[in-house]
Design a protein around this motif. Structure first.
Motif, PDB file in Angstrom:
ATOM      1  N   ARG A 192      -9.222  -4.239  28.938  1.00  0.00           N
ATOM      2  CA  ARG A 192      -9.322  -2.790  28.757  1.00  0.00           C
ATOM      3  C   ARG A 192     -10.461  -2.464  27.792  1.00  0.00           C
ATOM      4  NH1 ARG A 192      -4.599   1.444  27.506  1.00  0.00           N
ATOM      5  NH2 ARG A 192      -5.890   2.973  26.450  1.00  0.00           N
ATOM      6  N   ILE A 193     -11.179  -1.386  28.101  1.00  0.00           N
ATOM      7  CA  ILE A 193     -12.245  -0.900  27.223  1.00  0.00           C
ATOM      8  C   ILE A 193     -11.919   0.538  26.849  1.00  0.00           C
ATOM      9  CG2 ILE A 193     -14.695  -0.355  27.011  1.00  0.00           C
ATOM     10  CD1 ILE A 193     -15.206  -2.571  29.113  1.00  0.00           C
ATOM     11  N   ASP A 194     -11.766   0.793  25.557  1.00  0.00           N
ATOM     12  CA  ASP A 194     -11.593   2.145  25.049  1.00  0.00           C
ATOM     13  C   ASP A 194     -12.905   2.566  24.407  1.00  0.00           C
ATOM     14  OD1 ASP A 194      -8.943   2.191  25.832  1.00  0.00           O
ATOM     15  OD2 ASP A 194      -8.159   1.738  23.834  1.00  0.00           O
ATOM     16  N   LEU A 195     -13.345   3.775  24.703  1.00  0.00           N
ATOM     17  CA  LEU A 195     -14.622   4.271  24.212  1.00  0.00           C
ATOM     18  C   LEU A 195     -14.404   5.426  23.242  1.00  0.00           C
ATOM     19  CD1 LEU A 195     -17.767   4.286  24.482  1.00  0.00           C
ATOM     20  CD2 LEU A 195     -17.445   5.982  26.285  1.00  0.00           C
ATOM     21  N   ILE A 241     -16.758   8.210  20.893  1.00  0.00           N
ATOM     22  CA  ILE A 241     -18.060   8.770  20.537  1.00  0.00           C
ATOM     23  C   ILE A 241     -17.835   9.686  19.339  1.00  0.00           C
ATOM     24  CG2 ILE A 241     -20.028  10.176  21.277  1.00  0.00           C
ATOM     25  CD1 ILE A 241     -19.473   9.243  24.148  1.00  0.00           C
ATOM     26  N   ASN A 242     -18.506   9.359  18.245  1.00  0.00           N
ATOM     27  CA  ASN A 242     -18.341  10.096  16.989  1.00  0.00           C
ATOM     28  C   ASN A 242     -16.871  10.216  16.597  1.00  0.00           C
ATOM     29  OD1 ASN A 242     -21.123  10.394  16.786  1.00  0.00           O
ATOM     30  ND2 ASN A 242     -21.107  12.335  17.867  1.00  0.00           N
ATOM     31  N   GLY A 243     -16.139   9.124  16.788  1.00  0.00           N
ATOM     32  CA  GLY A 243     -14.741   9.061  16.383  1.00  0.00           C
ATOM     33  C   GLY A 243     -13.743   9.644  17.361  1.00  0.00           C
ATOM     34  N   GLU A 244     -14.207  10.259  18.438  1.00  0.00           N
ATOM     35  CA  GLU A 244     -13.328  10.882  19.424  1.00  0.00           C
ATOM     36  C   GLU A 244     -13.159   9.963  20.640  1.00  0.00           C
ATOM     37  OE1 GLU A 244     -11.814  13.979  19.254  1.00  0.00           O
ATOM     38  OE2 GLU A 244     -12.557  14.134  17.192  1.00  0.00           O
ATOM     39  N   SER A 245     -11.917   9.756  21.047  1.00  0.00           N
ATOM     40  CA  SER A 245     -11.660   9.004  22.268  1.00  0.00           C
ATOM     41  C   SER A 245     -12.315   9.742  23.429  1.00  0.00           C
ATOM     42  CB  SER A 245     -10.156   8.883  22.502  1.00  0.00           C
ATOM     43  OG  SER A 245      -9.908   8.161  23.682  1.00  0.00           O
ATOM     44  N   THR A 246     -13.094   9.004  24.223  1.00  0.00           N
ATOM     45  CA  THR A 246     -13.903   9.612  25.273  1.00  0.00           C
ATOM     46  C   THR A 246     -13.702   8.852  26.582  1.00  0.00           C
ATOM     47  OG1 THR A 246     -15.566  10.197  23.614  1.00  0.00           O
ATOM     48  CG2 THR A 246     -16.262  10.258  25.914  1.00  0.00           C
ATOM     49  N   PRO A 247     -13.409   9.564  27.675  1.00  0.00           N
ATOM     50  CA  PRO A 247     -13.298   8.869  28.967  1.00  0.00           C
ATOM     51  C   PRO A 247     -14.672   8.412  29.455  1.00  0.00           C
ATOM     52  CG  PRO A 247     -13.066  11.224  29.280  1.00  0.00           C
ATOM     53  CD  PRO A 247     -13.157  10.997  27.799  1.00  0.00           C
ATOM     54  N   ILE A 248     -14.669   7.331  30.189  1.00  0.00           N
ATOM     55  CA  ILE A 248     -15.893   6.859  30.835  1.00  0.00           C
ATOM     56  C   ILE A 248     -16.039   7.668  32.116  1.00  0.00           C
ATOM     57  CG2 ILE A 248     -16.991   4.881  31.955  1.00  0.00           C
ATOM     58  CD1 ILE A 248     -15.453   3.121  29.880  1.00  0.00           C
ATOM     59  N   ASP A 249     -17.196   8.306  32.305  1.00  0.00           N
ATOM     60  CA  ASP A 249     -17.399   9.215  33.424  1.00  0.00           C
ATOM     61  C   ASP A 249     -17.381   8.526  34.789  1.00  0.00           C
ATOM     62  OD1 ASP A 249     -17.746  11.491  31.739  1.00  0.00           O
ATOM     63  OD2 ASP A 249     -19.823  10.919  31.408  1.00  0.00           O
ATOM     64  N   HIS A 250     -17.937   7.308  34.830  1.00  0.00           N
ATOM     65  CA  HIS A 250     -18.045   6.621  36.118  1.00  0.00           C
ATOM     66  C   HIS A 250     -18.025   5.114  35.893  1.00  0.00           C
ATOM     67  CE1 HIS A 250     -19.064   6.367  40.349  1.00  0.00           C
ATOM     68  NE2 HIS A 250     -20.025   5.518  40.073  1.00  0.00           N
ATOM     69  N   VAL A 251     -17.273   4.424  36.752  1.00  0.00           N
ATOM     70  CA  VAL A 251     -17.184   2.951  36.686  1.00  0.00           C
ATOM     71  C   VAL A 251     -17.572   2.418  38.046  1.00  0.00           C
ATOM     72  CG1 VAL A 251     -15.673   0.971  36.314  1.00  0.00           C
ATOM     73  CG2 VAL A 251     -15.324   3.059  34.982  1.00  0.00           C
ATOM     74  N   THR A 252     -18.452   1.419  38.042  1.00  0.00           N
ATOM     75  CA  THR A 252     -18.871   0.808  39.298  1.00  0.00           C
ATOM     76  C   THR A 252     -19.124  -0.686  39.055  1.00  0.00           C
ATOM     77  OG1 THR A 252     -20.363   1.031  41.191  1.00  0.00           O
ATOM     78  CG2 THR A 252     -21.350   1.242  39.011  1.00  0.00           C
ATOM     79  N   GLY A 253     -19.306  -1.425  40.119  1.00  0.00           N
ATOM     80  CA  GLY A 253     -19.569  -2.850  40.017  1.00  0.00           C
ATOM     81  C   GLY A 253     -20.900  -3.219  40.628  1.00  0.00           C
ATOM     82  N   ILE A 254     -21.339  -4.430  40.296  1.00  0.00           N
ATOM     83  CA  ILE A 254     -22.554  -4.965  40.901  1.00  0.00           C
ATOM     84  C   ILE A 254     -22.229  -6.268  41.585  1.00  0.00           C
ATOM     85  CG2 ILE A 254     -24.295  -3.878  39.498  1.00  0.00           C
ATOM     86  CD1 ILE A 254     -24.344  -6.321  37.699  1.00  0.00           C
TER      87      ILE A 254
END
Length: 115
Positions: free
Chosen positions: A97-100, A102-115
């Motif tokens: 799991r990766i939690d993100l 930004i400036n101390g605020e929990s932020t969802p990742i807008d888009h996830v894709t694979g290569i």
């Protein structure tokens, strides 16, 4: 005299996060500038986090159990200049799991894709 044999198991962590200047072409092909935060995963132990920001960015990571916390701090924001920051995240096998933040605020990742 009794001899005792102790074995120590050292677990070496490969967890790391670094901003990269040269983005692999297969990663660059997947980047979409309409997303502020984009995660591109290679299906193994490496992910790329793309963060489009109007300021300078400092990144740190922490790990606890199966979770990695990626923390971005944005400073010196400009109003009209958006810069692409690409970070290479190398994960240990137990990290799922990766939690993100930004400036101390929990932020969802807008888009996830694979290569």
């Amino acid at each position: 005299m009794r001899k005792r044999l102790f074995s120590l198991l050292f677990i070496l962590s490969i967890l790391s996060l670094s901003e990269i200047d040269t983005v692999p072409s297969d990663v660059q092909d997947k980047i979409d500038s309409k997303y502020a935060v984009h995660l591109i995963d290679d299906g193994e132990d490496t992910s790329y986090i793309v963060f489009h920001s109007k300021g300078t960015v400092t990144a740190t990571i922490e790990a606890e159990g199966d979770t990695i916390r990626v923390k971005f701090e944005e400073n010196n924001q400009q109003t009209d200049v958006i810069k692409q920051h690409v970070y290479k995240l190398t994960k240990d096998p137990e990290h799922e799991r990766i939690d993100l933040y930004i400036n101390g605020e929990s932020t969802p990742i807008d888009h996830v894709t694979g290569i």
